[in-house]
Motif scaffolding. Structure first.
Motif, PDB file in Angstrom:
ATOM      1  N   PHE A  19       3.566 -66.539  43.816  1.00 21.26           N
ATOM      2  CA  PHE A  19       3.818 -65.297  44.413  1.00 21.26           C
ATOM      3  C   PHE A  19       5.468 -65.538  44.848  1.00 21.26           C
ATOM      4  O   PHE A  19       5.939 -64.323  44.538  1.00 21.26           O
ATOM      5  CB  PHE A  19       3.123 -65.620  45.908  1.00 21.26           C
ATOM      6  CG  PHE A  19       3.606 -64.484  46.826  1.00 21.26           C
ATOM      7  CD1 PHE A  19       2.949 -63.031  46.875  1.00 21.26           C
ATOM      8  CD2 PHE A  19       4.164 -64.934  47.956  1.00 21.26           C
ATOM      9  CE1 PHE A  19       3.276 -62.126  47.507  1.00 21.26           C
ATOM     10  CE2 PHE A  19       4.700 -63.770  48.720  1.00 21.26           C
ATOM     11  CZ  PHE A  19       4.230 -62.348  48.626  1.00 21.26           C
ATOM     12  N   ILE A  20       5.967 -66.603  45.028  1.00 27.32           N
ATOM     13  CA  ILE A  20       7.154 -66.677  45.256  1.00 27.32           C
ATOM     14  C   ILE A  20       8.043 -66.080  43.974  1.00 27.32           C
ATOM     15  O   ILE A  20       9.133 -65.584  43.892  1.00 27.32           O
ATOM     16  CB  ILE A  20       7.655 -67.975  45.728  1.00 27.32           C
ATOM     17  CG1 ILE A  20       7.427 -68.133  47.042  1.00 27.32           C
ATOM     18  CG2 ILE A  20       9.149 -68.190  45.624  1.00 27.32           C
ATOM     19  CD1 ILE A  20       7.229 -69.494  47.793  1.00 27.32           C
ATOM     20  N   SER A  21       7.564 -66.831  42.748  1.00 22.74           N
ATOM     21  CA  SER A  21       7.890 -66.443  41.317  1.00 22.74           C
ATOM     22  C   SER A  21       8.336 -65.107  40.995  1.00 22.74           C
ATOM     23  O   SER A  21       9.262 -64.449  40.708  1.00 22.74           O
ATOM     24  CB  SER A  21       7.484 -67.249  40.313  1.00 22.74           C
ATOM     25  OG  SER A  21       7.501 -68.539  40.594  1.00 22.74           O
ATOM     26  N   ILE A  22       7.221 -64.319  41.520  1.00 19.97           N
ATOM     27  CA  ILE A  22       6.967 -62.995  41.375  1.00 19.97           C
ATOM     28  C   ILE A  22       7.880 -62.232  42.183  1.00 19.97           C
ATOM     29  O   ILE A  22       8.554 -61.414  41.724  1.00 19.97           O
ATOM     30  CB  ILE A  22       5.469 -62.267  41.590  1.00 19.97           C
ATOM     31  CG1 ILE A  22       4.524 -62.853  40.247  1.00 19.97           C
ATOM     32  CG2 ILE A  22       5.471 -60.743  41.470  1.00 19.97           C
ATOM     33  CD1 ILE A  22       3.121 -62.679  40.400  1.00 19.97           C
ATOM     34  N   LEU A  23       7.790 -62.478  43.445  1.00 20.53           N
ATOM     35  CA  LEU A  23       8.930 -61.894  44.481  1.00 20.53           C
ATOM     36  C   LEU A  23      10.362 -62.097  43.772  1.00 20.53           C
ATOM     37  O   LEU A  23      11.486 -61.081  43.951  1.00 20.53           O
ATOM     38  CB  LEU A  23       8.818 -62.583  45.753  1.00 20.53           C
ATOM     39  CG  LEU A  23       7.612 -61.892  46.485  1.00 20.53           C
ATOM     40  CD1 LEU A  23       7.668 -62.858  47.967  1.00 20.53           C
ATOM     41  CD2 LEU A  23       7.635 -60.492  46.969  1.00 20.53           C
ATOM     42  N   GLY A  24      10.681 -63.476  43.390  1.00 12.27           N
ATOM     43  CA  GLY A  24      12.064 -63.684  42.858  1.00 12.27           C
ATOM     44  C   GLY A  24      12.270 -62.645  41.547  1.00 12.27           C
ATOM     45  O   GLY A  24      13.382 -62.120  41.557  1.00 12.27           O
ATOM     46  N   PHE A  25      11.335 -62.633  40.813  1.00 14.22           N
ATOM     47  CA  PHE A  25      11.377 -61.832  39.757  1.00 14.22           C
ATOM     48  C   PHE A  25      11.836 -60.275  40.066  1.00 14.22           C
ATOM     49  O   PHE A  25      12.701 -59.687  39.684  1.00 14.22           O
ATOM     50  CB  PHE A  25      10.309 -61.957  38.814  1.00 14.22           C
ATOM     51  CG  PHE A  25      10.286 -60.905  37.767  1.00 14.22           C
ATOM     52  CD1 PHE A  25      11.464 -61.082  36.548  1.00 14.22           C
ATOM     53  CD2 PHE A  25       9.601 -59.621  37.669  1.00 14.22           C
ATOM     54  CE1 PHE A  25      11.142 -60.197  35.407  1.00 14.22           C
ATOM     55  CE2 PHE A  25       9.617 -58.730  36.593  1.00 14.22           C
ATOM     56  CZ  PHE A  25      10.402 -59.077  35.606  1.00 14.22           C
ATOM     57  N   LEU A  26      10.956 -59.746  40.965  1.00  7.19           N
ATOM     58  CA  LEU A  26      11.090 -58.511  41.552  1.00  7.19           C
ATOM     59  C   LEU A  26      12.406 -58.233  41.876  1.00  7.19           C
ATOM     60  O   LEU A  26      12.997 -57.313  41.929  1.00  7.19           O
ATOM     61  CB  LEU A  26       9.954 -57.918  42.226  1.00  7.19           C
ATOM     62  CG  LEU A  26       8.368 -58.001  41.750  1.00  7.19           C
ATOM     63  CD1 LEU A  26       7.350 -57.695  42.567  1.00  7.19           C
ATOM     64  CD2 LEU A  26       8.622 -56.845  40.528  1.00  7.19           C
ATOM     65  N   LEU A  27      12.824 -59.258  42.643  1.00  6.86           N
ATOM     66  CA  LEU A  27      14.267 -58.925  43.510  1.00  6.86           C
ATOM     67  C   LEU A  27      15.571 -58.998  42.460  1.00  6.86           C
ATOM     68  O   LEU A  27      16.326 -58.160  42.873  1.00  6.86           O
ATOM     69  CB  LEU A  27      14.423 -60.133  44.626  1.00  6.86           C
ATOM     70  CG  LEU A  27      15.734 -60.304  45.364  1.00  6.86           C
ATOM     71  CD1 LEU A  27      15.756 -59.229  46.292  1.00  6.86           C
ATOM     72  CD2 LEU A  27      15.745 -61.564  46.323  1.00  6.86           C
ATOM     73  N   ILE A  28      15.190 -59.919  41.578  1.00  4.96           N
ATOM     74  CA  ILE A  28      16.341 -59.872  40.560  1.00  4.96           C
ATOM     75  C   ILE A  28      16.473 -58.802  39.813  1.00  4.96           C
ATOM     76  O   ILE A  28      17.420 -57.854  39.477  1.00  4.96           O
ATOM     77  CB  ILE A  28      16.063 -61.357  39.893  1.00  4.96           C
ATOM     78  CG1 ILE A  28      16.619 -62.359  40.457  1.00  4.96           C
ATOM     79  CG2 ILE A  28      17.236 -61.132  38.436  1.00  4.96           C
ATOM     80  CD1 ILE A  28      16.283 -63.741  39.954  1.00  4.96           C
ATOM     81  N   ARG A  29      15.201 -58.297  39.443  1.00  2.37           N
ATOM     82  CA  ARG A  29      15.125 -56.893  38.589  1.00  2.37           C
ATOM     83  C   ARG A  29      15.544 -55.901  39.613  1.00  2.37           C
ATOM     84  O   ARG A  29      16.621 -54.775  38.938  1.00  2.37           O
ATOM     85  CB  ARG A  29      13.594 -56.625  38.376  1.00  2.37           C
ATOM     86  CG  ARG A  29      13.402 -55.520  37.728  1.00  2.37           C
ATOM     87  CD  ARG A  29      11.861 -55.205  36.999  1.00  2.37           C
ATOM     88  NE  ARG A  29      11.658 -54.125  36.377  1.00  2.37           N
ATOM     89  CZ  ARG A  29      11.141 -53.046  36.752  1.00  2.37           C
ATOM     90  NH1 ARG A  29      10.727 -52.951  38.001  1.00  2.37           N
ATOM     91  NH2 ARG A  29      10.969 -51.969  36.096  1.00  2.37           N
ATOM     92  N   TRP A  30      15.191 -55.680  40.933  1.00  4.72           N
ATOM     93  CA  TRP A  30      15.744 -54.703  41.897  1.00  4.72           C
ATOM     94  C   TRP A  30      17.266 -54.631  41.817  1.00  4.72           C
ATOM     95  O   TRP A  30      18.000 -53.687  41.701  1.00  4.72           O
ATOM     96  CB  TRP A  30      15.143 -54.875  43.252  1.00  4.72           C
ATOM     97  CG  TRP A  30      15.695 -53.804  44.289  1.00  4.72           C
ATOM     98  CD1 TRP A  30      15.257 -52.534  44.112  1.00  4.72           C
ATOM     99  CD2 TRP A  30      16.452 -54.102  45.200  1.00  4.72           C
ATOM    100  NE1 TRP A  30      15.925 -52.060  45.375  1.00  4.72           N
ATOM    101  CE2 TRP A  30      16.770 -53.000  45.642  1.00  4.72           C
ATOM    102  CE3 TRP A  30      17.260 -55.204  45.569  1.00  4.72           C
ATOM    103  CZ2 TRP A  30      17.569 -52.837  46.722  1.00  4.72           C
ATOM    104  CZ3 TRP A  30      18.148 -55.194  46.740  1.00  4.72           C
ATOM    105  CH2 TRP A  30      18.130 -54.262  47.394  1.00  4.72           C
ATOM    106  N   LEU A  31      17.879 -56.057  42.081  1.00  9.43           N
ATOM    107  CA  LEU A  31      19.151 -56.063  42.007  1.00  9.43           C
ATOM    108  C   LEU A  31      19.833 -55.729  40.760  1.00  9.43           C
ATOM    109  O   LEU A  31      20.937 -55.076  40.832  1.00  9.43           O
ATOM    110  CB  LEU A  31      19.691 -57.446  42.361  1.00  9.43           C
ATOM    111  CG  LEU A  31      19.227 -58.084  43.762  1.00  9.43           C
ATOM    112  CD1 LEU A  31      19.764 -59.369  43.726  1.00  9.43           C
ATOM    113  CD2 LEU A  31      20.127 -57.367  44.749  1.00  9.43           C
TER     114      LEU A  31
END
Length: 158
Positions: free
Chosen positions: A139-151
């Protein structure tokens, strides 16, 4: 350890758990607490000291040959007690309510009385906890990926 040593150790650990978790009773209630709750009131080092004292039960269980799955469950009880103890007010309340030492001595006594049943339950608990930890990491990995993608998309202007 032979049977006599195990029984002596079991009695000592029962007394230690009682001393740490249930020595005192609040007058007019059935609420009991022990030295672990009082030690936990000391800011900064109280909960760490309580965890070190509680680990004696874990060490004795390991010397008695208790399986790793049960030792992991005991360590979870100690760790949860220590982690909750860090939180102001909630931690102090949890020190009086969780009673990790009595839980651990009960686990040890259950193992000595019914080893197969206790091992099965503790293995199931460890498997569930492993699944929870794995799910949390994913879950944290997916959130991190999505945050980096959004940024990244924000910087590019898309």
């Amino acid at each position: 350890m032979n049977k006599i040593e195990i029984e002596q150790s079991k009695d000592k650990l029962n007394r230690l758990a009682w001393l740490l978790d249930s020595t005192f009773r609040i007058p007019g209630t059935q609420i009991r607490f022990g030295l672990d709750g009082l030690i936990g009131l000391v800011p900064g080092i109280g909960d760490a000291a309580g965890a070190v004292i509680s680990s004696h039960i874990l060490t004795q269980a390991a010397q008695m040959g208790v399986p790793k799955s049960i030792l992991l469950k005991m360590a979870f009880n100690i760790g949860l007690d220590a982690i909750l103890g860090i939180i102001p007010v909630l931690g102090d309340v949890s020190d009086f309510m969780w009673k990790a030492n009595q839980r651990n001595v009960e686990l040890l006594n259950d193992y000595l009385d019914q080893p197969e049943k206790t091992v099965t339950h503790s293995r199931f608990f460890v498997a569930i906890m492993g699944l929870v930890v794995f799910s949390g990491v994913v879950f944290i990995s997916i959130l991190g990926f999505l945050l980096i993608r959004w940024l990244w998309l924000s910087v590019e202007g898309n």
